[in-house]
Scaffold this motif. Structure first.
Motif, mmCIF file in Angstrom:
data_model
loop_
_atom_site.group_PDB
_atom_site.id
_atom_site.type_symbol
_atom_site.label_atom_id
_atom_site.label_comp_id
_atom_site.label_asym_id
_atom_site.label_seq_id
_atom_site.Cartn_x
_atom_site.Cartn_y
_atom_site.Cartn_z
ATOM 1 N N ARG A 171 48.659 30.780 -20.608
ATOM 2 C CA ARG A 171 48.125 29.721 -19.744
ATOM 3 C C ARG A 171 48.958 28.568 -19.824
ATOM 4 O O ARG A 171 49.515 28.340 -20.881
ATOM 5 C CB ARG A 171 46.703 29.570 -19.979
ATOM 6 C CG ARG A 171 45.744 30.542 -19.610
ATOM 7 C CD ARG A 171 45.476 30.864 -18.239
ATOM 8 N NE ARG A 171 46.394 31.746 -17.565
ATOM 9 C CZ ARG A 171 46.259 32.029 -16.170
ATOM 10 N NH1 ARG A 171 45.596 31.393 -15.406
ATOM 11 N NH2 ARG A 171 46.983 32.905 -15.891
ATOM 12 N N GLN A 172 49.124 27.635 -18.676
ATOM 13 C CA GLN A 172 49.956 26.651 -18.858
ATOM 14 C C GLN A 172 49.001 25.327 -19.511
ATOM 15 O O GLN A 172 47.964 25.248 -19.329
ATOM 16 C CB GLN A 172 50.394 26.070 -17.517
ATOM 17 C CG GLN A 172 51.239 26.865 -16.852
ATOM 18 C CD GLN A 172 51.582 26.518 -15.377
ATOM 19 O OE1 GLN A 172 52.415 25.553 -15.250
ATOM 20 N NE2 GLN A 172 50.920 26.784 -14.420
ATOM 21 N N THR A 173 49.428 24.741 -20.362
ATOM 22 C CA THR A 173 48.746 23.548 -21.176
ATOM 23 C C THR A 173 49.732 22.332 -21.678
ATOM 24 O O THR A 173 50.902 22.400 -21.349
ATOM 25 C CB THR A 173 47.833 24.198 -22.111
ATOM 26 O OG1 THR A 173 46.794 23.043 -22.576
ATOM 27 C CG2 THR A 173 48.625 24.709 -23.314
ATOM 28 N N GLY A 219 48.726 26.721 -36.604
ATOM 29 C CA GLY A 219 49.838 25.631 -36.070
ATOM 30 C C GLY A 219 49.674 25.406 -34.722
ATOM 31 O O GLY A 219 49.644 24.340 -34.398
ATOM 32 N N GLU A 220 49.921 26.569 -33.825
ATOM 33 C CA GLU A 220 49.956 26.343 -32.373
ATOM 34 C C GLU A 220 48.644 25.633 -31.736
ATOM 35 O O GLU A 220 48.788 25.016 -30.903
ATOM 36 C CB GLU A 220 50.324 27.910 -31.826
ATOM 37 C CG GLU A 220 50.659 27.497 -30.326
ATOM 38 C CD GLU A 220 51.138 28.836 -29.801
ATOM 39 O OE1 GLU A 220 50.687 30.081 -30.305
ATOM 40 O OE2 GLU A 220 51.900 28.977 -28.778
ATOM 41 N N LEU A 247 50.276 28.860 -23.603
ATOM 42 C CA LEU A 247 49.566 29.225 -24.770
ATOM 43 C C LEU A 247 48.826 30.417 -24.496
ATOM 44 O O LEU A 247 48.278 30.771 -23.257
ATOM 45 C CB LEU A 247 48.537 28.064 -25.152
ATOM 46 C CG LEU A 247 47.787 28.212 -26.473
ATOM 47 C CD1 LEU A 247 48.649 28.128 -27.398
ATOM 48 C CD2 LEU A 247 46.681 27.127 -26.414
ATOM 49 N N ARG A 248 48.677 31.306 -25.420
ATOM 50 C CA ARG A 248 48.269 32.642 -25.394
ATOM 51 C C ARG A 248 47.190 32.632 -26.525
ATOM 52 O O ARG A 248 47.685 32.415 -27.785
ATOM 53 C CB ARG A 248 49.409 33.673 -25.667
ATOM 54 C CG ARG A 248 48.979 35.050 -25.611
ATOM 55 C CD ARG A 248 50.240 35.767 -25.298
ATOM 56 N NE ARG A 248 49.934 37.300 -25.488
ATOM 57 C CZ ARG A 248 49.843 37.875 -26.889
ATOM 58 N NH1 ARG A 248 50.025 37.388 -27.791
ATOM 59 N NH2 ARG A 248 49.355 39.142 -26.849
ATOM 60 N N ALA A 255 48.442 22.396 -29.604
ATOM 61 C CA ALA A 255 48.171 22.734 -28.127
ATOM 62 C C ALA A 255 46.564 22.638 -27.853
ATOM 63 O O ALA A 255 45.888 23.236 -28.690
ATOM 64 C CB ALA A 255 49.066 23.819 -27.702
ATOM 65 N N PHE A 256 46.436 22.345 -26.588
ATOM 66 C CA PHE A 256 44.988 22.156 -26.094
ATOM 67 C C PHE A 256 44.661 23.662 -25.298
ATOM 68 O O PHE A 256 45.296 23.986 -24.352
ATOM 69 C CB PHE A 256 44.779 21.173 -25.217
ATOM 70 C CG PHE A 256 45.035 19.786 -25.722
ATOM 71 C CD1 PHE A 256 44.180 19.324 -26.974
ATOM 72 C CD2 PHE A 256 45.796 18.985 -25.195
ATOM 73 C CE1 PHE A 256 44.437 18.145 -27.542
ATOM 74 C CE2 PHE A 256 46.113 17.594 -25.731
ATOM 75 C CZ PHE A 256 45.511 17.319 -26.844
ATOM 76 N N ARG A 257 43.773 24.353 -25.901
ATOM 77 C CA ARG A 257 43.401 25.825 -25.158
ATOM 78 C C ARG A 257 42.865 25.360 -24.005
ATOM 79 O O ARG A 257 41.804 24.934 -23.627
ATOM 80 C CB ARG A 257 42.724 26.476 -26.048
ATOM 81 C CG ARG A 257 43.517 26.956 -27.297
ATOM 82 C CD ARG A 257 42.589 27.699 -28.148
ATOM 83 N NE ARG A 257 41.281 26.775 -28.610
ATOM 84 C CZ ARG A 257 40.180 27.131 -29.337
ATOM 85 N NH1 ARG A 257 40.007 28.260 -29.586
ATOM 86 N NH2 ARG A 257 39.288 26.153 -29.655
ATOM 87 N N PRO A 258 43.345 25.961 -22.583
ATOM 88 C CA PRO A 258 42.740 25.631 -21.278
ATOM 89 C C PRO A 258 41.316 26.036 -21.451
ATOM 90 O O PRO A 258 41.088 27.218 -21.748
ATOM 91 C CB PRO A 258 43.570 26.361 -20.360
ATOM 92 C CG PRO A 258 44.810 26.316 -20.973
ATOM 93 C CD PRO A 258 44.795 26.513 -22.434
ATOM 94 N N GLY A 259 40.391 25.517 -20.777
ATOM 95 C CA GLY A 259 38.938 25.865 -20.723
ATOM 96 C C GLY A 259 38.145 25.612 -22.089
ATOM 97 O O GLY A 259 36.923 25.732 -22.226
ATOM 98 N N HIS A 260 38.880 25.226 -23.163
ATOM 99 C CA HIS A 260 38.128 25.057 -24.337
ATOM 100 C C HIS A 260 37.788 23.514 -24.399
ATOM 101 O O HIS A 260 38.336 22.592 -23.637
ATOM 102 C CB HIS A 260 39.154 25.496 -25.538
ATOM 103 C CG HIS A 260 38.821 26.862 -26.022
ATOM 104 N ND1 HIS A 260 37.747 27.139 -26.641
ATOM 105 C CD2 HIS A 260 39.825 28.010 -25.703
ATOM 106 C CE1 HIS A 260 37.818 28.662 -26.649
ATOM 107 N NE2 HIS A 260 39.015 28.953 -26.338
#
Lengths: 361, 361, 361, 361
Positions: B311-313, B100-101, B323-324, B105-110
């Motif tokens: 991390r902020q996203t 779900g998460e 997001l963690r 949400a967009f994972r930073p760096g991904h």
């Protein structure tokens, strides 16, 4: 990307040798109805052309590009027609000197040995096909690519390291590049760098350099997974330039020392509700696809291989000899590499734009 | 080199997502009569496969490759027939957890944000197509490429820098690589590196690394001018690997600080009358064509983007969030990148061999 | 096979419009050390060039080909170097007449309407890119391909049907083709055909024709499965020639009426113990791969669309009009298509030869 | 268009042999967000699958296609994601019979001899790679292409000539095709054709046929000059189908007998002010670019080479023998070729659509 063709949809095929009658390229896949004349090409060629300062080869070439096909003036000025744009540049200063020594001996660091090994023959006059002269037509093709991309995409490069001398990242100013003979991305370093490079030049030596590239205005979404990655295409394009030995995207080799926390470009929403990245370690590319941030790269150029100090080498007849490369050379080949880096970036991006439009509309 | 196809004559097309039923590749252009069974693929896959140590993801995959076509046993054991070799690896441990998460949400760096931006949809399960899981099939294809190249060409890679810790060039020992869980090119560094990486791992963090590549046995003459340059193809191949941000050939960025005298690889004749280079700053490639010296490269990997620190996203619905990234990850993605670097080098070289044979015979 | 590029390894990129300054091509992938001068190209160009008889357009072009790159004379005569061969032919008789009517109205049967529809612009002068003039450079490229293939491969074509008049298969004599102005594959038909075509010409009309192709000396094994089929490549090559509307390999459409017994080319062993086919319904290709028998094809050309009788059409401004195409034309475009058919066959086969060598050695 | 890959942007790579574990394809370049499930593929596969009537091979295959990648259901049903769509069809009825005779002897008219000549090895089981079984995956790929094209483009084919029996052009009714076991484009001929083909079948013989193709809804402007011609791509696609020996576009070979007056498709303006052609001799393509009229083609299939009458041939060991091809065969291979013709047309057109969009937007 065949031997002498670059790009998938915006395709550039180049031909010609340093001392043949001409060099040229065919640009295929160009969208129609783009205004295009020779005047659009010349300013970029003028930036790269030899003879402009004491820091570049003294070969005299006007590098006048002529468009032979693919544009038509139906009353409102010449525009592209969607058919191949053929561009020719005549070689004007291909001196008919005695190439005896170079014809026989392999210049260390040059492609003489490898061309001979591969083909059993090489056009030794001025390096033939392997000469940096070929890059003139890349610049012409890049000028066409810029027209395809439009003004929204801004492509700039500049020298950020000359031998041991570096410009700090925070001091990089691409606006300075074409205002100094060193293509340096900072006017502050110019006096010291000129003195340094004068020393190199007078010693008959040469030196390497690093060129930085920054492209703004690339929207999120260009590029593609796996083998169509935008950064992979950029890397190939840069590595195809004479004397280039290294390419970094974004943080590059520095990323090897970063932690995941440091490297992740965090995201927030801007005042306009659009995504904002808080850093750009990625260099504008994630998963091979542009993020909308500036696309940044760094390109390492080796020193010019032609130097006045004799070097040990062998001849194609299997004898040892010492060779001293006389003639006209660039003490730092990276300088004139700056417009070439920009041109290759333009070609990669024009191609990526068309490919994206094809798949996603 | 289309979106999901690599190579010109030795062509590898890959497909599949991290959490789909399977991943696979089609290897086209393979010469006939080469003995090939699944047993030829497995040892290389085993080197890359997850779950082997505490330093790599705990996802459990046997990575068993099955060959579906292109080989035939006419009584003397299976050989390639010249038709496409289709290879499939079934995904076994694609956990059906709640995404779900990550779905939102967009994972930073991904590549989450860029895939969504480009396609308007993404398979978020485990990263989908952008997952490093795709590299398993590259390793399988690389195993086929090694068979095409034969034993004369030896391809080896290893980690030479882990975060801030480096192996000195003179200490690099590729024989050590597969004897330690860190794929380190020196057994001496292993204890200290293990302790360091344990710290990274336990902190839920990650770190970047540099992988060195050395290929011996490449004859002079492979590669081609301009856009078919061997080093340009290598650069694109390496940059196409997940997390890679930089590629150097030979002296690479160091060449930017060298003088022409220092950089020129001088030549003499060996006792057997054959050309000998006195150094290898060129990394075995001049003018885009192999010199006969070892082909050397260095590849920079960024740290794994999945980390435990929030991390902020933003989300795809346009909200800010933190997001963690929980779940199974590699603290240093470069480790399992070592067999992938080797595999891509094998594919590039097999392709170059066939292209050379085509033009020169 | 991109828009203006033909071939995979022996690659021909063409450019230029009918009334631009020049037309040309770049031949990439040519093996090195092949003797090549402009004198090797000219005889083939002379066969195709206009103005040679009353049966072809009266446009006056010397069709002099100049080689701009890719050959080098190292003392024993010019040979190919393995780099791109750029060939240019200057347009000499591009009359600066008033194109007003043709600029506005779409000539029926021509590409005027489709180019305008696709690109929103077209170079209407003499048909621009869609003019048969482009085929001159194909002939030049074909001459290079013939040198690559060597003398063992003999490529011949000729007109075997002119409108309703046919040469019986048993009477086809390719040796007669270049001895008559009609490119007829039989000297016996020439008087009657000349009278017939004179009638067509004087009436300001035009007529279609069929060209037969026969290639001997192709060894068994060229071509490849599925989409690399030799006959598929030949079909594409022939269909890419202006005015071609049909292609047959071997028995072609006649095969639709044959039984399996009639169509199977039975095999025996010759006196030398080598395979001998008892017939050649296959046209020298089975499963996309050459059998060693002559490769045979038939190619249908539609009549020249430019005729003196007014035809109903529309203008690009959306008005109805009647159009009569004045000017210089070929009453049967297939005649000068004969050298083009040969040239395209040569390019396909040179490419197939290199591809075969790449995969199989 | 590499050996086993078709298309430039909509790219289909196929793999697999007749008697291997499976056959399949990878469709790359597919636009995202297109609804796609296996149910979209199956109806087309069912039309081609064997065992459906006494007029086709009795091999029992369900031809169930499974999609392994490239689609994702994010809550609103599975859609394409822009990544490769991998499709697999398991072989179910690959009988493990004794292939001894076929393994040694070359079946006349088959690819046995040429594969052996080229590769030095062949998978002789059921024809291996050269079996028409490969065309099943083309049909699956074609089903994806149809989804890309959308409902506006309607692709239909049917048998219009069975041996000596022809359907008059004015009687061709594509709606009839899938309502009879002969894929005949007219229900009126079915009784007589069934009787005729029963005779052929019972005699252990086979017969050739002609398939007609008509595509409506193609807008003006698809295709491209010179080597990207829509008709050249269609010709290659059709000629790549097993047993095809001839391809005509529009009037085809009949055009060879037409005058310019007869062949010119005149134009008027329709009531809606849009261009209207008064005939369609061009088959919907002028200068390689679509006119907006129906794209029409005719494709000649040779008779199935496998027949019960013994034929003279040789063995791979160099002995003469007579061979009678027992087993399950189609008395007229063109019948099941109808869905394949449609599928290849769909792939060509989807590719042309994407290429057009790339260049022109």
């Amino acid at each position: 990307m065949s031997h002498n063709t670059f790009g998938h949809l915006f395709r550039v095929t180049t031909w010609g040798e340093s001392h043949g009658p001409a060099i040229g390229c065919v640009v295929d896949g160009c969208p129609p109805l783009i205004p295009l004349t020779e005047a659009d090409l010349q300013p970029w060629l003028d930036r790269r052309k030899p003879g402009g300062s004491r820091f570049v080869t003294q070969r005299q070439e006007s590098d006048t590009a002529q468009i032979l096909s693919g544009v038509f003036d139906d009353g409102e000025g010449p525009v592209t027609t969607g058919t191949p744009v053929s561009i020719i540049i005549h070689n004007e200063d291909a001196r008919s000197k005695d190439y005896g020594e170079i014809a026989r001996a392999f210049r260390p660091g040059h492609a003489d040995f490898t061309y001979q090994s591969k083909y059993g023959v090489r056009d030794h006059r001025g390096g033939g096909r392997s000469s940096a002269r070929e890059t003139a037509v890349r610049v012409a093709a890049g000028a066409v690519a810029r027209k395809v991309l439009g003004d929204g995409v801004r492509i700039r490069a500049g020298v950020v390291q000359l031998g041991p001398h570096r410009i700090a990242p925070e001091d990089v100013d691409f606006d300075a590049v074409y205002d100094n003979a060193l293509f340096a991305a900072s006017s502050a370093v110019v006096p010291a760098w000129e003195e340094y490079l004068d020393g190199v030049r007078k010693a008959g030596s040469s030196i390497g350099a690093v060129v930085a590239l920054e492209v703004t205005g690339v929207p999120a979404g260009w590029g593609a997974p796996i083998y169509g990655k935008l950064d992979a295409e950029l890397a190939a394009a840069m590595m195809s330039i004479n004397a280039v030995k290294g390419v970094e995207i974004g943080a590059g080799f520095e990323a090897a020392e970063l932690s995941g926390e440091e490297n992740a470009d965090e995201m927030r929403l801007g005042d306009d509700g659009r995504p904002v990245f808080l850093s750009n370690k990625a260099g504008g590319v994630l998963g091979g696809i542009s993020t909308g941030q500036p696309v940044t790269a760094r390109i390492a150029f080796k020193p010019t291989s032609s130097i006045l100090t004799p070097r040990q080498t062998i001849t194609r007849d299997g004898a040892e000899t010492d060779l001293r490369t006389k003639g006209r050379h660039d003490p730092c080949v990276a300088l004139r590499g700056v417009p070439v880096v920009e041109a290759m970036a333009a070609c990669v991006l024009a191609d990526a734009m068309l490919r994206h439009r094809a798949q996603v509309g």
